[in-house]
Enzyme design. Structure first.
Site, PDB file in Angstrom:
ATOM      1  N   ASP A   1      -8.348  42.450 -29.473  1.00 33.42           N
ATOM      2  CA  ASP A   1      -8.659  41.669 -29.940  1.00 33.42           C
ATOM      3  C   ASP A   1      -9.393  40.904 -29.795  1.00 33.42           C
ATOM      4  O   ASP A   1      -8.847  40.061 -29.149  1.00 33.42           O
ATOM      5  CB  ASP A   1      -7.684  40.653 -31.159  1.00 33.42           C
ATOM      6  CG  ASP A   1      -8.103  39.620 -32.222  1.00 33.42           C
ATOM      7  OD1 ASP A   1      -9.381  39.637 -31.858  1.00 33.42           O
ATOM      8  OD2 ASP A   1      -8.052  38.874 -32.969  1.00 33.42           O
TER       9      ASP A   1
ATOM     10  N   SER B   1     -28.647  42.757 -33.318  1.00 31.10           N
ATOM     11  CA  SER B   1     -28.905  43.552 -34.694  1.00 31.10           C
ATOM     12  C   SER B   1     -30.409  42.941 -34.930  1.00 31.10           C
ATOM     13  O   SER B   1     -30.919  42.507 -34.111  1.00 31.10           O
ATOM     14  CB  SER B   1     -27.705  42.518 -35.758  1.00 31.10           C
ATOM     15  OG  SER B   1     -28.659  42.320 -37.359  1.00 31.10           O
TER      16      SER B   1
ATOM     17  N   TYR C   1     -23.661  34.932 -40.106  1.00 29.30           N
ATOM     18  CA  TYR C   1     -23.791  36.074 -38.639  1.00 29.30           C
ATOM     19  C   TYR C   1     -24.989  36.593 -38.188  1.00 29.30           C
ATOM     20  O   TYR C   1     -25.114  36.857 -37.063  1.00 29.30           O
ATOM     21  CB  TYR C   1     -23.510  37.175 -39.668  1.00 29.30           C
ATOM     22  CG  TYR C   1     -23.922  39.414 -39.528  1.00 29.30           C
ATOM     23  CD1 TYR C   1     -22.592  39.311 -38.787  1.00 29.30           C
ATOM     24  CD2 TYR C   1     -25.216  39.566 -40.126  1.00 29.30           C
ATOM     25  CE1 TYR C   1     -22.881  40.432 -38.222  1.00 29.30           C
ATOM     26  CE2 TYR C   1     -25.523  41.026 -39.229  1.00 29.30           C
ATOM     27  CZ  TYR C   1     -24.156  41.232 -37.871  1.00 29.30           C
ATOM     28  OH  TYR C   1     -24.604  43.045 -37.993  1.00 29.30           O
TER      29      TYR C   1
ATOM     30  N   ALA D   1     -26.666  34.099 -37.004  1.00 27.50           N
ATOM     31  CA  ALA D   1     -26.328  32.969 -35.533  1.00 27.50           C
ATOM     32  C   ALA D   1     -25.968  33.790 -34.369  1.00 27.50           C
ATOM     33  O   ALA D   1     -26.264  33.481 -33.602  1.00 27.50           O
ATOM     34  CB  ALA D   1     -26.345  31.550 -36.521  1.00 27.50           C
TER      35      ALA D   1
ATOM     36  N   LYS E   1     -25.686  36.736 -34.446  1.00 27.82           N
ATOM     37  CA  LYS E   1     -26.602  38.251 -33.763  1.00 27.82           C
ATOM     38  C   LYS E   1     -27.263  37.387 -32.561  1.00 27.82           C
ATOM     39  O   LYS E   1     -27.786  37.868 -31.533  1.00 27.82           O
ATOM     40  CB  LYS E   1     -27.200  39.234 -33.971  1.00 27.82           C
ATOM     41  CG  LYS E   1     -25.892  39.569 -34.923  1.00 27.82           C
ATOM     42  CD  LYS E   1     -24.670  40.982 -34.594  1.00 27.82           C
ATOM     43  CE  LYS E   1     -23.722  40.491 -34.411  1.00 27.82           C
ATOM     44  NZ  LYS E   1     -23.171  41.644 -33.372  1.00 27.82           N
TER      45      LYS E   1
HETATM   46  N1  LIG Z   1     -23.700  48.480 -39.401  1.00 27.18           N
HETATM   47  C1  LIG Z   1     -24.492  47.594 -39.619  1.00 27.18           C
HETATM   48  O1  LIG Z   1     -25.386  47.827 -40.565  1.00 27.18           O
HETATM   49  C2  LIG Z   1     -24.817  46.804 -38.635  1.00 27.18           C
HETATM   50  C3  LIG Z   1     -26.470  46.261 -38.348  1.00 27.18           C
HETATM   51  C4  LIG Z   1     -26.729  45.969 -37.162  1.00 27.18           C
HETATM   52  C5  LIG Z   1     -26.133  45.201 -35.762  1.00 27.18           C
HETATM   53  N2  LIG Z   1     -24.038  45.945 -36.585  1.00 27.18           N
HETATM   54  C6  LIG Z   1     -23.453  45.456 -35.594  1.00 27.18           C
HETATM   55  O2  LIG Z   1     -22.779  47.025 -35.042  1.00 27.18           O
HETATM   56  C7  LIG Z   1     -21.368  46.153 -34.261  1.00 27.18           C
HETATM   57  C8  LIG Z   1     -21.078  47.188 -35.163  1.00 27.18           C
HETATM   58  O3  LIG Z   1     -20.525  47.273 -36.676  1.00 27.18           O
HETATM   59  P1  LIG Z   1     -20.487  49.051 -37.097  1.00 27.18           P
HETATM   60  O4  LIG Z   1     -21.651  48.846 -38.275  1.00 27.18           O
HETATM   61  O5  LIG Z   1     -19.815  50.262 -35.915  1.00 27.18           O
HETATM   62  O6  LIG Z   1     -19.547  48.093 -38.582  1.00 27.18           O
HETATM   63  P2  LIG Z   1     -17.672  48.663 -38.450  1.00 27.18           P
HETATM   64  O7  LIG Z   1     -18.001  50.081 -39.375  1.00 27.18           O
HETATM   65  O8  LIG Z   1     -17.260  47.898 -38.781  1.00 27.18           O
HETATM   66  O9  LIG Z   1     -17.038  48.445 -36.781  1.00 27.18           O
HETATM   67  C9  LIG Z   1     -16.669  47.468 -36.417  1.00 27.18           C
HETATM   68  C10 LIG Z   1     -15.964  48.056 -34.963  1.00 27.18           C
HETATM   69  O10 LIG Z   1     -16.239  46.283 -34.833  1.00 27.18           O
HETATM   70  C11 LIG Z   1     -13.799  46.019 -33.829  1.00 27.18           C
HETATM   71  N3  LIG Z   1     -13.751  44.749 -34.299  1.00 27.18           N
HETATM   72  C12 LIG Z   1     -14.348  44.267 -35.251  1.00 27.18           C
HETATM   73  N4  LIG Z   1     -13.580  42.872 -35.560  1.00 27.18           N
HETATM   74  C13 LIG Z   1     -13.036  42.717 -33.918  1.00 27.18           C
HETATM   75  C14 LIG Z   1     -11.814  42.232 -33.248  1.00 27.18           C
HETATM   76  N5  LIG Z   1     -11.081  41.325 -33.915  1.00 27.18           N
HETATM   77  N6  LIG Z   1     -11.771  42.576 -32.120  1.00 27.18           N
HETATM   78  C15 LIG Z   1     -11.792  44.545 -31.658  1.00 27.18           C
HETATM   79  N7  LIG Z   1     -12.537  44.831 -32.050  1.00 27.18           N
HETATM   80  C16 LIG Z   1     -13.397  44.539 -33.592  1.00 27.18           C
HETATM   81  C17 LIG Z   1     -13.391  47.411 -34.779  1.00 27.18           C
HETATM   82  O11 LIG Z   1     -12.552  47.362 -34.921  1.00 27.18           O
HETATM   83  P3  LIG Z   1     -11.032  47.540 -35.126  1.00 27.18           P
HETATM   84  O12 LIG Z   1     -11.006  46.652 -36.641  1.00 27.18           O
HETATM   85  O13 LIG Z   1      -9.928  48.581 -35.684  1.00 27.18           O
HETATM   86  O14 LIG Z   1     -10.894  45.893 -34.484  1.00 27.18           O
HETATM   87  C18 LIG Z   1     -14.695  48.459 -35.580  1.00 27.18           C
HETATM   88  O15 LIG Z   1     -14.251  49.416 -34.199  1.00 27.18           O
HETATM   89  C19 LIG Z   1     -21.010  44.844 -34.701  1.00 27.18           C
HETATM   90  O16 LIG Z   1     -21.504  43.848 -33.394  1.00 27.18           O
HETATM   91  C20 LIG Z   1     -22.181  44.453 -35.919  1.00 27.18           C
HETATM   92  O17 LIG Z   1     -22.824  43.853 -36.057  1.00 27.18           O
HETATM   93  C21 LIG Z   1     -24.174  46.583 -37.654  1.00 27.18           C
END
Ligand SMILES: NC(=O)c1ccc[n+]([C@@H]2O[C@H](COP(=O)([O-])OP(=O)(O)OC[C@H]3O[C@@H](n4cnc5c(N)ncnc54)[C@H](OP(=O)(O)O)[C@@H]3O)[C@@H](O)[C@H]2O)c1
Length: 262
Positions: free
Chosen positions: A54, A138, A151, A153, A155
């Protein structure tokens, strides 16, 4: 190469693990859902390291990085990807929500970096670099909008951390790369909606990418370390221009928000 990825159980982190594994990298996979990590490792031939973590827990971040280094004897790239979104106005965001999102998105990044850099400094140069820190921020790091204050903030904080760290580590030859995806079709929005108890407003025709498209651009940024990765190329210019013309951008964001469909 050895690459440690936080948030590898789903979305962008998972897709990155698949791409890197195809290219022969050895991986350390971290997240809270170890069942998902074990499934992924199994799918990838079982040769990677799975670490329950975590990232909101500083000791767990340090343990993840140390375990990776001890297991493989090297850490080429640390990808700080774990994170989540929250749909709230700034005024609605409670102190507990601020603390929680900063603990995961920001401290989850800095605590992994704090553990990784001293280990990378011990490594020999390989293609000009001793190691690389990649931070998944992001496009919203450059410009926020309604319901995205907390959020964005986090990023923006990640982007500032990357900018400072890159210059601080330049002489030691540790590369620092920030990644700036646009809306990506992962679990991210479902998770944010469930956590926030509200639907995200998405405009009709708004561009999106798949986690696989994002991860391919990230792989290029790992193979040839660069300063920033903007997986959707046009967004680099749009979000760059937004910082130059804030009033004009306010008007555009407002109109888009009003047109937004729920
Ligand atoms: N999807 C978008 O539109 C988007 C756009 C820009 C940037 N991002 C960034 O990309 C990154 C990945 O997002 P995603 O789109 O792949 O979302 P996602 O499909 O929801 O995956 C999020 C990942 O983060 C892990 N996670 C969340 N909280 C955690 C914690 N406290 N400890 C350890 N792991 C944690 C989750 O694993 P567990 O739940 O198994 O712990 C999961 O593997 C994020 O930083 C997000 O801000 C996403």
């Amino acid at each position: 190469m050895v690459v440690a990825i936080t948030g590898a159980s789903a979305g962008i982190g998972r897709a990155l693990a698949v791409e890197l594994s195809k290219r022969g990298a050895r991986l350390a996979l971290a997240a809270r859902r170890t069942d998902k990590l074990n499934e992924l490792n199994h799918e990838l031939g079982g040769r990677h390291l799975v670490v329950p973590c975590d990232v909101a827990d500083a000791d767990a971040c340090a343990a993840f990085v140390t375990q990776t280094y001890n297991y493989f004897g090297v850490l080429d790239t640390l990808v700080c990807n774990a994170g989540y979104g929250l749909l709230r106005t700034v005024v609605e965001t409670t102190p507990a929500e601020w603390q929680a999102i900063i603990a995961t998105n920001v401290y989850g990044t800095t605590n992994c970096i704090r553990a990784a850099v001293p280990l990378m400094l011990k490594q020999e140069l390989r293609d000009r670099w001793r190691g690389q820190i990649m931070i998944v921020s992001s496009c919203l790091a450059r410009r926020s909008g309604p319901d995205a204050g907390a959020y964005s903030a986090t990023k923006a904080a990640q982007l500032s951390i990357a900018e400072a760290l890159r210059l601080e580590l330049d002489e030691q030859q540790i590369a620092v790369t920030s990644v700036h995806p646009i809306g990506t079709l992962s679990d991210f929005f479902d998770q944010a909606e469930a956590r926030s108890g509200r639907k995200a407003r998405r405009s009709v025709g708004e561009p999106t990418q798949t986690p696989e498209q994002v991860s391919i651009r990230m792989v290029r940024g790992i193979e040839q370390p660069c300063v920033e990765v903007w997986p959707y190329a046009m967004s680099r210019w749009v979000f760059g221009a937004a910082t130059l013309f804030p009033k004009l951008t306010d008007g555009m964001v407002k109109r888009r928000w009003q047109r937004g469909v729920l």
